[in-house]
Design an enzyme around this catalytic site. Structure first.
Site, PDB file in Angstrom:
ATOM      1  CG  ASP A 121      45.395  41.530  23.502  1.00  0.00           C
ATOM      2  OD1 ASP A 121      44.334  41.805  24.075  1.00  0.00           O
ATOM      3  OD2 ASP A 121      45.480  40.784  22.493  1.00  0.00           O
TER       4      ASP A 121
HETATM    5  N1  URA Z   1      43.137  42.337  18.518  1.00  0.00           N
HETATM    6  C1  URA Z   1      43.912  41.565  19.300  1.00  0.00           C
HETATM    7  O1  URA Z   1      43.968  40.363  19.134  1.00  0.00           O
HETATM    8  N2  URA Z   1      44.647  42.171  20.275  1.00  0.00           N
HETATM    9  C2  URA Z   1      44.648  43.493  20.493  1.00  0.00           C
HETATM   10  O2  URA Z   1      45.341  43.988  21.373  1.00  0.00           O
HETATM   11  C3  URA Z   1      43.830  44.298  19.661  1.00  0.00           C
HETATM   12  C4  URA Z   1      43.092  43.691  18.677  1.00  0.00           C
END
Ligand code: URA
Length: 264
Positions: A121
């Protein structure tokens, strides 16, 4: 920035830097003598600058070499590297809205086919693998041998160990059940806690949704490990090539045999 040689270079196929005429000869442009003649004729540029000095050295991974305006590259086989992704960068190779994306942090000019394996993310930091090896990239993400990823989450609230039991058992999210996820509380500080969680899946926002589902929204998320790879010693925002041993370990994790990576 730490940058070791790509696997074929580490295996001795070519060194990291070399004289330009040798680079041109290795790339099949002309013989060593013919390459020198091209250079002295002013037909060769390195990073846009005419390179007619016969002592000129090039970094085979970073420098852009052109002859008569045509890019010349060594066929170095597939490339594998890891980035310690900082927050604030999208996991994409381009963004139509011009937002910062991870492509600006890795050597895409030297390795045009580079792509990220999976995604983190915008606000997640940590290990993001890049490769030009489409087969390995796909295999690493395939549900049948999704490699284990380790996440460290700072969450809201003081987490009691038993509150993580639903995650260990396999919690139900709105897009289906999660596989059982080993997890533990690493520490508690004030009104927050730090939780380590191991996942073999890669669903959207999965860690945030899992911890949110047990009442502890994620405040910050970091991924220190991806399968056999770890970030040790790599500064945030930095990248480095994988070693041969790391590529072999990744191939094993993805269910591939021991044979060397194919050229991209
Ligand atoms: N899980 C999440 O919620 N975000 C990420 O970036 C990776 C795994």
């Amino acid at each position: 920035m730490t940058a070791t040689m790509p696997s074929d270079a580490a295996a001795g196929t070519y060194p990291h830097t070399m004289r330009l005429q040798r680079f041109l000869a290795r790339a099949g442009v002309a013989s060593r003598r013919g390459s020198e003649a091209l250079m002295t004729a002013g037909r060769v540029t390195v990073n846009g600058e005419v390179a007619c000095e016969l002592g000129t050295k090039v970094d085979v991974d970073r420098d852009v070499v052109e002859v008569d305006g045509q890019r010349v590259k060594l066929d170095g086989g597939a490339v594998y590297l890891m980035l310690n992704k900082p927050a604030g960068h999208l996991t994409t190779m381009s963004d139509p809205q011009g937002r910062p994306c991870v492509a600006t942090l890795v050597p895409t000019a030297a390795h045009p086919g580079l792509f990220p394996v999976g995604r983190l993310d915008l606000d997640t930091t940590g290990l993001l693998l890049f490769t030009t090896d489409g087969d390995l990239g796909q295999a690493l993400l395939h549900p049948s041998h999704h490699v284990e990823k380790v996440y460290i989450a700072r969450v809201d609230g003081r987490v009691a160990d038993r509150e993580l039991d639903p995650l260990r058992a396999g919690i139900m999210l709105d897009d289906g059940p999660c596989q059982p996820a080993p997890c533990r509380v690493l520490r508690r500080a004030g009104s927050t806690s730090v939780v380590e969680i191991h996942l073999r899946e890669g669903r959207k926002n999965q860690v945030k949704r899992m911890l949110g589902a047990v009442g502890h929204p994620v405040l910050a998320l970091h991924r220190p490990r991806f399968g056999p790879l770890g970030l040790e010693g790599l500064a945030e925002g930095g990248w480095r090539y994988l070693t041969d041993a790391e590529v072999r370990a990744l191939r094993r994790a993805a269910g591939f045999g021991e044979e060397p990576a194919t050229a991209s």
